[in-house]
Write a protein that holds these residues in place. Structure first.
Motif, short mmCIF file in Angstrom:
data_model
loop_
_atom_site.label_atom_id
_atom_site.label_comp_id
_atom_site.label_asym_id
_atom_site.label_seq_id
_atom_site.Cartn_x
_atom_site.Cartn_y
_atom_site.Cartn_z
N UNK A 157 -15.67 27.70 5.58
CA UNK A 157 -14.48 28.27 6.21
C UNK A 157 -13.92 29.41 5.36
N UNK A 158 -13.20 30.29 6.04
CA UNK A 158 -12.37 31.29 5.35
C UNK A 158 -10.98 31.16 5.96
N UNK A 191 -19.40 29.64 10.10
CA UNK A 191 -18.14 30.00 9.43
C UNK A 191 -16.95 29.75 10.36
N UNK A 192 -16.05 28.87 9.92
CA UNK A 192 -14.77 28.68 10.62
C UNK A 192 -13.75 29.61 10.00
N UNK A 220 -16.88 23.91 2.26
CA UNK A 220 -16.61 24.99 1.29
C UNK A 220 -15.58 25.91 1.92
N UNK A 221 -14.48 26.18 1.19
CA UNK A 221 -13.33 26.90 1.75
C UNK A 221 -12.96 28.09 0.87
N UNK A 358 -16.98 35.98 15.42
CA UNK A 358 -17.15 34.83 16.33
C UNK A 358 -18.60 34.36 16.38
N UNK A 359 -19.54 35.31 16.23
CA UNK A 359 -20.96 34.96 16.31
C UNK A 359 -21.34 34.04 15.15
N UNK A 360 -20.57 34.05 14.07
CA UNK A 360 -20.88 33.22 12.90
C UNK A 360 -20.35 31.79 13.06
N UNK A 361 -19.41 31.59 13.99
CA UNK A 361 -18.83 30.25 14.19
C UNK A 361 -19.70 29.45 15.10
#
Length: 361
Positions: A157-158, A191-192, A220-221, A358-361
């Protein structure tokens, strides 16, 4: 949490340091006012203050003015006018204050204005103002690689305070780094992302992170949220078996010496944005008579050692050597311009940026 207290305590303007100046025989080298929301974020604002402390030790008179958070925004201009009326030679402030600085600069032609953390074009800058911009996408790419390499769940996440062009540049670099790791290693790490809405709301950030852990299995944040990041570290420390990545300053070092050292034990590394060093470097240039920065934006990245990541004992103990080598190699390639990291500023429009993240989520 200490960060929240620091922020609320700072809503009244305070000045510090102006009486600690080592003056040269003919008085200070110059008078600098550093305008900041609140010290105590163990991150961005404190990095700038560390630079101011170096300048104080070198004979500049520096006053730090804490303006409080966005709820006091209608008073920002008054704080800046106060220091202008007191005859300061240089006004230093980050993106939050730059519009006000740019509006006032033509009325104060003898004063120099140093903005930072904003990617302005030259036509936006008055002749007596400069802007320092950091390639935060480059440092974020490296910690994105790290997150993708270290996740066991396949979800990272980020988590940010709020979305704006600079913050979106962090997000873009991070997602690009995760994607690069996926491509090189055949993984499919997702990735959130979330925004807590404030730089001084650790409680909201904590609940967002706990939700990402419980409902999405993220482990992992990366926090890009100033004082709110404290809530992310708290959520990670309470959960266990998850990692956090700090931002701007060495947050492991900041927490290991704090009243909450257990938070340091989840901070794998921090993406460094060497704000303090960059400000010291600007004033060294000024001292040497360099006038080339006025009216221009200066961009500093990995090649200038202005962004990077913390490579400390904790990082080396917890990150396997082959992962550290891969990140180090990527850093060298970015500095040499052999890897071009995606930047938010390169997207044609917001829709193109959203499609990418968005494509990474």
């Amino acid at each position: 949490s200490s960060s929240a207290e620091d922020t609320s305590a700072a809503s009244t303007a305070v000045s510090s340091g102006s009486d600690e100046t080592k003056e040269t025989s003919d008085g200070p080298k110059g008078r600098i006012a550093y305008i900041v929301g609140a010290l105590g974020d163990k991150s961005f604002a404190d990095s700038g203050e560390a630079g101011m402390d170096i300048l104080r030790s070198e004979g500049w008179e520096v006053r730090t003015v804490e303006t409080g958070d966005a709820s006091d925004a209608d008073r920002y201009e008054d704080y800046i006018l106060d220091v202008l009326d007191q005859g300061y030679d240089y006004i230093v402030g980050y993106s939050t204050y730059m519009e006000i600085m740019a509006d006032l600069a033509p009325e104060y032609p003898d004063v120099k204005f140093v903005g930072f953390d904003q990617n302005w074009t030259d036509d936006q800058l008055p002749d007596n103002m400069t802007s320092i911009f950091y390639a935060q996408n480059e440092g974020s790419y490296l910690v994105g690689m790290l997150a993708a390499a270290m996740t066991e769940s396949g979800t990272v996440a980020v988590d940010v305070a709020m979305e704006n062009p600079v913050i979106n540049d962090f997000i873009t670099g991070y997602v690009d780094g995760v994607n690069a790791w996926n491509e090189a290693n055949g993984t499919e790490v997702k990735v959130l992302r979330s925004a807590c809405g404030s730089y001084s709301d650790p409680a909201t950030m904590k609940s967002l992170v706990l939700d990402q852990i419980r409902n999405n299995g993220a482990d992992v944040f990366y926090q890009v949220a100033g004082g709110s990041g404290d809530g992310l570290f708290e959520a990670c420390a309470e959960t266990g078996d998850v990692w956090a990545i700090g931002v701007d300053s060495d947050q492991y070092a900041a927490y290991i010496d704090s009243e909450n050292p257990e938070k340091a034990d989840v901070i794998l590394t921090s993406m460094l944005k060497e704000v303090g060093n960059s400000l010291v470097s600007i004033f060294h240039s000024i001292e040497e008579g360099d006038e080339t920065m006025w009216g221009h934006t200066i961009t500093l990245g990995l090649a200038d050692s202005s962004v990077g990541y913390v490579d400390n004992d904790f990082f080396r103990t917890n990150v396997p050597e082959e992962i550290r080598t891969a990140i180090d190699d990527a850093a060298a390639k970015i500095a040499a311009k052999e890897i071009q990291v995606k930047s938010y500023y390169d997207f044609a429009d917001e829709a193109e940026y959203m499609e990418f993240v968005d494509s990474a989520g």
